[in-house]
Design a protein around this motif. Sequence first.
Motif, PDB file in Angstrom:
ATOM      1  N   GLY A  27       0.443  -1.050   0.491  1.00 55.00           N
ATOM      2  CA  GLY A  27      -0.151  -0.442   0.214  1.00 55.00           C
ATOM      3  C   GLY A  27       1.248   1.545   0.446  1.00 55.00           C
ATOM      4  N   ALA A  28       1.622   1.326   0.468  1.00 63.08           N
ATOM      5  CA  ALA A  28       2.544   2.562   0.826  1.00 63.08           C
ATOM      6  C   ALA A  28       3.811   2.774  -0.773  1.00 63.08           C
ATOM      7  CB  ALA A  28       3.726   2.643   1.705  1.00 63.08           C
ATOM      8  N   SER A  29       3.741   1.655  -1.680  1.00 68.49           N
ATOM      9  CA  SER A  29       4.499   1.480  -2.492  1.00 68.49           C
ATOM     10  C   SER A  29       3.761   2.241  -3.550  1.00 68.49           C
ATOM     11  CB  SER A  29       5.464   0.625  -3.074  1.00 68.49           C
ATOM     12  OG  SER A  29       4.262  -0.788  -3.017  1.00 68.49           O
ATOM     13  N   GLU A  30       2.163   1.887  -3.745  1.00 67.07           N
ATOM     14  CA  GLU A  30       1.540   2.213  -4.470  1.00 67.07           C
ATOM     15  C   GLU A  30       0.404   4.148  -4.364  1.00 67.07           C
ATOM     16  OE1 GLU A  30      -0.322   0.799  -6.636  1.00 67.07           O
ATOM     17  OE2 GLU A  30       1.519  -0.890  -7.292  1.00 67.07           O
ATOM     18  N   PRO A  35      11.188   5.565  -6.063  1.00 67.50           N
ATOM     19  CA  PRO A  35      11.627   4.402  -6.476  1.00 67.50           C
ATOM     20  C   PRO A  35      12.196   4.324  -4.589  1.00 67.50           C
ATOM     21  CG  PRO A  35      12.511   6.774  -7.970  1.00 67.50           C
ATOM     22  CD  PRO A  35      11.205   6.982  -6.978  1.00 67.50           C
ATOM     23  N   ILE A  36      12.633   4.908  -3.895  1.00 64.12           N
ATOM     24  CA  ILE A  36      13.339   4.691  -2.879  1.00 64.12           C
ATOM     25  C   ILE A  36      12.023   3.482  -1.802  1.00 64.12           C
ATOM     26  CG2 ILE A  36      11.822   6.124  -1.376  1.00 64.12           C
ATOM     27  CD1 ILE A  36      15.266   4.806  -0.660  1.00 64.12           C
ATOM     28  N   VAL A  37      10.316   3.115  -2.024  1.00 65.00           N
ATOM     29  CA  VAL A  37       9.471   2.448  -1.462  1.00 65.00           C
ATOM     30  C   VAL A  37       9.451   1.550  -3.367  1.00 65.00           C
ATOM     31  CG1 VAL A  37       7.773   2.005  -0.402  1.00 65.00           C
ATOM     32  CG2 VAL A  37       8.711   4.086   0.274  1.00 65.00           C
ATOM     33  N   PRO A  38      10.232   0.703  -3.185  1.00 62.29           N
ATOM     34  CA  PRO A  38       9.615  -0.492  -4.299  1.00 62.29           C
ATOM     35  C   PRO A  38       8.649  -1.521  -3.978  1.00 62.29           C
ATOM     36  CG  PRO A  38      11.441  -1.326  -3.646  1.00 62.29           C
ATOM     37  CD  PRO A  38      11.261   0.352  -2.984  1.00 62.29           C
ATOM     38  N   SER A  39       7.953  -1.783  -5.245  1.00 65.24           N
ATOM     39  CA  SER A  39       6.659  -2.887  -4.412  1.00 65.24           C
ATOM     40  C   SER A  39       7.682  -4.426  -4.048  1.00 65.24           C
ATOM     41  CB  SER A  39       5.855  -3.159  -5.898  1.00 65.24           C
ATOM     42  OG  SER A  39       5.186  -4.658  -6.197  1.00 65.24           O
ATOM     43  N   PRO A  40       6.953  -4.697  -3.133  1.00 64.90           N
ATOM     44  CA  PRO A  40       7.393  -5.910  -2.494  1.00 64.90           C
ATOM     45  C   PRO A  40       8.156  -7.622  -3.400  1.00 64.90           C
ATOM     46  CG  PRO A  40       4.846  -5.803  -1.624  1.00 64.90           C
ATOM     47  CD  PRO A  40       5.677  -4.767  -2.224  1.00 64.90           C
ATOM     48  N   LEU A 214      24.140   2.822  -1.581  1.00 62.33           N
ATOM     49  CA  LEU A 214      25.314   4.095  -1.984  1.00 62.33           C
ATOM     50  C   LEU A 214      25.369   3.788  -3.889  1.00 62.33           C
ATOM     51  CD1 LEU A 214      28.337   3.345   0.379  1.00 62.33           C
ATOM     52  CD2 LEU A 214      26.748   4.988  -0.039  1.00 62.33           C
ATOM     53  N   ARG A 215      24.919   2.697  -4.296  1.00 65.38           N
ATOM     54  CA  ARG A 215      24.437   2.169  -5.642  1.00 65.38           C
ATOM     55  C   ARG A 215      23.048   2.700  -5.653  1.00 65.38           C
ATOM     56  NH1 ARG A 215      24.653  -2.297  -7.055  1.00 65.38           N
ATOM     57  NH2 ARG A 215      24.204  -3.862  -5.056  1.00 65.38           N
ATOM     58  N   VAL A 216      22.835   3.045  -5.305  1.00 67.63           N
ATOM     59  CA  VAL A 216      21.081   3.254  -5.111  1.00 67.63           C
ATOM     60  C   VAL A 216      20.254   2.201  -6.220  1.00 67.63           C
ATOM     61  CG1 VAL A 216      19.677   5.254  -6.319  1.00 67.63           C
ATOM     62  CG2 VAL A 216      22.467   5.545  -6.147  1.00 67.63           C
ATOM     63  N   ASN A 217      20.432   1.301  -5.510  1.00 66.77           N
ATOM     64  CA  ASN A 217      20.423   0.047  -5.980  1.00 66.77           C
ATOM     65  C   ASN A 217      18.753  -0.271  -4.648  1.00 66.77           C
ATOM     66  OD1 ASN A 217      19.128  -2.576  -7.169  1.00 66.77           O
ATOM     67  ND2 ASN A 217      21.433  -2.866  -7.826  1.00 66.77           N
ATOM     68  N   TYR A 218      17.761   0.287  -4.981  1.00 67.89           N
ATOM     69  CA  TYR A 218      16.735   0.282  -3.860  1.00 67.89           C
ATOM     70  C   TYR A 218      16.067  -1.244  -3.504  1.00 67.89           C
ATOM     71  CZ  TYR A 218      17.574   4.920  -3.197  1.00 67.89           C
ATOM     72  OH  TYR A 218      17.729   5.921  -3.410  1.00 67.89           O
ATOM     73  N   LEU A 219      16.114  -1.994  -4.676  1.00 73.17           N
ATOM     74  CA  LEU A 219      15.514  -3.332  -4.770  1.00 73.17           C
ATOM     75  C   LEU A 219      16.572  -4.588  -3.945  1.00 73.17           C
ATOM     76  CD1 LEU A 219      14.492  -4.070  -8.404  1.00 73.17           C
ATOM     77  CD2 LEU A 219      12.493  -3.538  -6.735  1.00 73.17           C
TER      78      LEU A 219
END
Length: 252
Positions: A27-30, A35-40, A214-219
Amino acid sequence: MNHFKATRHIFLSYLGAAIFLLAAWWGASELLQLPIVPSPWRVFARLGRVFVSDIAIHGAYSLWRIFAGLALAVGIGYPLGVLMGYFRRADRLLSPVVYLTYPIPKIALLPILMLLAGVGELSKILMIFLIIVFQVVVAVRDGIRAIPEETYYPLYSLGASFLQVFCYVILPASWPKSVTAIRVAMATAVSVLFFTETFGTQYGMGYYIMDAWLRVNYLEMYAGILVLSGMGLLLFGLIDLLEYTTCRWQRR
């Protein structure tokens, strides 16, 4: 049958909590669409792709550090707690040392440990040890001191040795509190381990999560957080299993 019902109840409670958290995350990602809150679901997909190739080795290093620190804390803290709890003179000598050093924030000692033990495995294991050992010492000592002195009299009158007193009175009385102390300290140990693994190492879940950030790879960052959470759940489950198998007399 009662054991089966209890196990099913625990499983369903954990399943319900997991579903609730995943729903809140989704719900938060939607809602935020950031990008900082990707879908689970995207995080789980990335976790499946990188777990064996990347994350597994980091998780293994973190688990090794926790188990080594825990074994060292129990191996040293439990005998020390028995000594302080059973022998009053030892308690009078050692309690001031414990009370003066226990309140010190252990994370503040990390620079000193790194200077003395290096930035490798030893300093990280010693940090886990310092977090857990004081709680083990205090819990064991208090558990033994809570035993009424009359409990020892029949064994004394029969000429029992200290080893027999330990096996039949001290160990059953102090071990449950020791397990509880380890359970309480474990969460703090995992948190501090995450911090220590950001220094002087290329392996560990702390390093993996911070490197992904640091690599901005949030997944991959969230995948690492999921694995770290799963490790915590595994550790708590093992402690519960240890309590279940070694403290059966408490359930009677």
